[in-house]
Motif scaffolding. Structure first.
Motif, mmCIF file in Angstrom:
data_model
loop_
_atom_site.group_PDB
_atom_site.id
_atom_site.type_symbol
_atom_site.label_atom_id
_atom_site.label_comp_id
_atom_site.label_asym_id
_atom_site.label_seq_id
_atom_site.Cartn_x
_atom_site.Cartn_y
_atom_site.Cartn_z
ATOM 1 N N GLU A 179 1.185 -1.324 -0.134
ATOM 2 C CA GLU A 179 0.131 -0.307 0.397
ATOM 3 C C GLU A 179 0.975 1.383 0.226
ATOM 4 O O GLU A 179 1.904 1.291 0.599
ATOM 5 N N GLY A 180 1.051 1.995 -0.705
ATOM 6 C CA GLY A 180 1.226 3.686 -0.807
ATOM 7 C C GLY A 180 1.635 4.186 -2.238
ATOM 8 O O GLY A 180 1.608 3.258 -2.729
ATOM 9 N N PRO A 181 2.489 5.003 -2.653
ATOM 10 C CA PRO A 181 3.032 5.435 -3.454
ATOM 11 C C PRO A 181 3.725 4.577 -4.428
ATOM 12 O O PRO A 181 4.955 3.785 -3.507
ATOM 13 N N GLN A 182 3.584 4.161 -5.870
ATOM 14 C CA GLN A 182 4.367 3.172 -6.599
ATOM 15 C C GLN A 182 5.379 3.828 -7.794
ATOM 16 O O GLN A 182 5.216 2.770 -8.383
ATOM 17 N N GLY A 183 5.165 4.817 -7.463
ATOM 18 C CA GLY A 183 5.773 6.082 -8.918
ATOM 19 C C GLY A 183 4.956 6.500 -9.498
ATOM 20 O O GLY A 183 3.440 6.399 -8.994
ATOM 21 N N PHE A 184 5.299 6.643 -10.595
ATOM 22 C CA PHE A 184 4.666 7.879 -11.780
ATOM 23 C C PHE A 184 4.100 7.172 -13.082
ATOM 24 O O PHE A 184 4.944 6.225 -13.613
ATOM 25 N N VAL A 185 3.281 7.253 -13.081
ATOM 26 C CA VAL A 185 2.797 6.750 -14.754
ATOM 27 C C VAL A 185 2.360 7.983 -16.110
ATOM 28 O O VAL A 185 1.045 8.998 -15.136
ATOM 29 N N GLU A 186 2.264 7.765 -17.145
ATOM 30 C CA GLU A 186 2.111 8.936 -18.426
ATOM 31 C C GLU A 186 0.823 8.547 -18.861
ATOM 32 O O GLU A 186 0.374 7.896 -18.701
ATOM 33 N N MET A 187 -0.087 9.320 -18.557
ATOM 34 C CA MET A 187 -1.033 9.472 -18.711
ATOM 35 C C MET A 187 -2.076 9.624 -20.839
ATOM 36 O O MET A 187 -1.103 10.749 -21.010
ATOM 37 N N PRO A 188 -2.790 9.008 -21.106
ATOM 38 C CA PRO A 188 -2.939 9.023 -22.287
ATOM 39 C C PRO A 188 -3.492 10.376 -22.841
ATOM 40 O O PRO A 188 -2.833 10.250 -24.008
ATOM 41 N N GLU A 189 -3.592 11.002 -21.965
ATOM 42 C CA GLU A 189 -4.403 12.403 -22.570
ATOM 43 C C GLU A 189 -3.030 13.222 -22.069
ATOM 44 O O GLU A 189 -3.111 14.862 -22.527
ATOM 45 N N GLY A 190 -2.062 13.266 -21.707
ATOM 46 C CA GLY A 190 -1.224 13.866 -21.320
ATOM 47 C C GLY A 190 -0.803 14.476 -19.815
ATOM 48 O O GLY A 190 -2.077 14.062 -18.973
ATOM 49 N N GLY A 191 0.877 14.498 -19.453
ATOM 50 C CA GLY A 191 0.170 14.783 -17.469
ATOM 51 C C GLY A 191 0.977 13.809 -17.268
ATOM 52 O O GLY A 191 1.101 12.263 -17.497
ATOM 53 N N TRP A 192 0.889 13.455 -15.717
ATOM 54 C CA TRP A 192 1.717 12.405 -15.393
ATOM 55 C C TRP A 192 0.368 11.900 -14.092
ATOM 56 O O TRP A 192 -0.323 13.230 -13.514
ATOM 57 N N ALA A 193 0.371 10.841 -13.405
ATOM 58 C CA ALA A 193 -0.489 10.577 -12.086
ATOM 59 C C ALA A 193 -0.163 9.822 -11.194
ATOM 60 O O ALA A 193 0.791 8.856 -11.708
ATOM 61 N N LEU A 194 -0.385 9.315 -9.878
ATOM 62 C CA LEU A 194 0.699 8.932 -9.246
ATOM 63 C C LEU A 194 -0.088 7.428 -8.806
ATOM 64 O O LEU A 194 -1.067 7.665 -8.892
ATOM 65 N N LYS A 195 0.664 6.352 -9.201
ATOM 66 C CA LYS A 195 0.247 4.627 -8.885
ATOM 67 C C LYS A 195 0.586 4.468 -8.110
ATOM 68 O O LYS A 195 0.900 4.701 -6.952
ATOM 69 N N LEU A 196 -0.957 4.792 -7.344
ATOM 70 C CA LEU A 196 -0.929 4.625 -5.806
ATOM 71 C C LEU A 196 -2.001 2.908 -5.505
ATOM 72 O O LEU A 196 -2.973 2.694 -6.164
ATOM 73 N N GLY A 197 -0.783 2.001 -4.628
ATOM 74 C CA GLY A 197 -1.194 1.156 -4.369
ATOM 75 C C GLY A 197 -2.086 0.864 -3.090
ATOM 76 O O GLY A 197 -1.731 1.416 -1.982
#
Length: 111
Positions: A26-44
């Motif tokens: 559980e918790g932050p696991q990195g970043f992922v690039e979003m298809p519409e642009g920008g970044w999202a926090l990958k959160l478990g």
């Protein structure tokens, strides 16, 4: 390149998430690039995506690591999706500082 998963709003910050329910860690696991642009926090999260349990777990996890109560956190979009926008009401400078402190191991690793 600095990856950012939030934007400052009039009432606080808006956080972009890519959630992995039933995660072993559980918790932050990195970043992922979003298809519409920008970044999202990958959160478990440990909770299953049923009956709002996953969203409640997200709110509880964020409230634990940011200087706000659970009532100040709401899922603005993506309540039934892995991609979510979460609004966090509070003072933006304090929220951003707390978020960056929580994410500092990931930010340093991916720098």
């Amino acid at each position: 390149m600095r990856r950012t998963c939030h934007e400052v709003t009039a009432e606080g910050i808006r956080l972009r998430l890519r959630v992995t329910p039933k995660s072993r860690r559980e918790g932050p696991q990195g970043f992922v690039e979003m298809p519409e642009g920008g970044w999202a926090l990958k959160l478990g999260i440990n909770a299953a995506p049923e009956d709002g349990k996953a969203n409640a777990a997200i709110v509880a996890l964020l409230a634990k690591h940011l200087p706000v109560a659970k009532a100040a956190i709401s899922v603005a979009a993506g309540a039934k999706d892995r991609r979510k926008l979460v609004d966090i009401r509070g003072r933006p400078p304090e929220l951003v500082a707390a978020l960056e402190a929580w994410l500092s191991p990931i930010l340093e690793y991916e720098a």
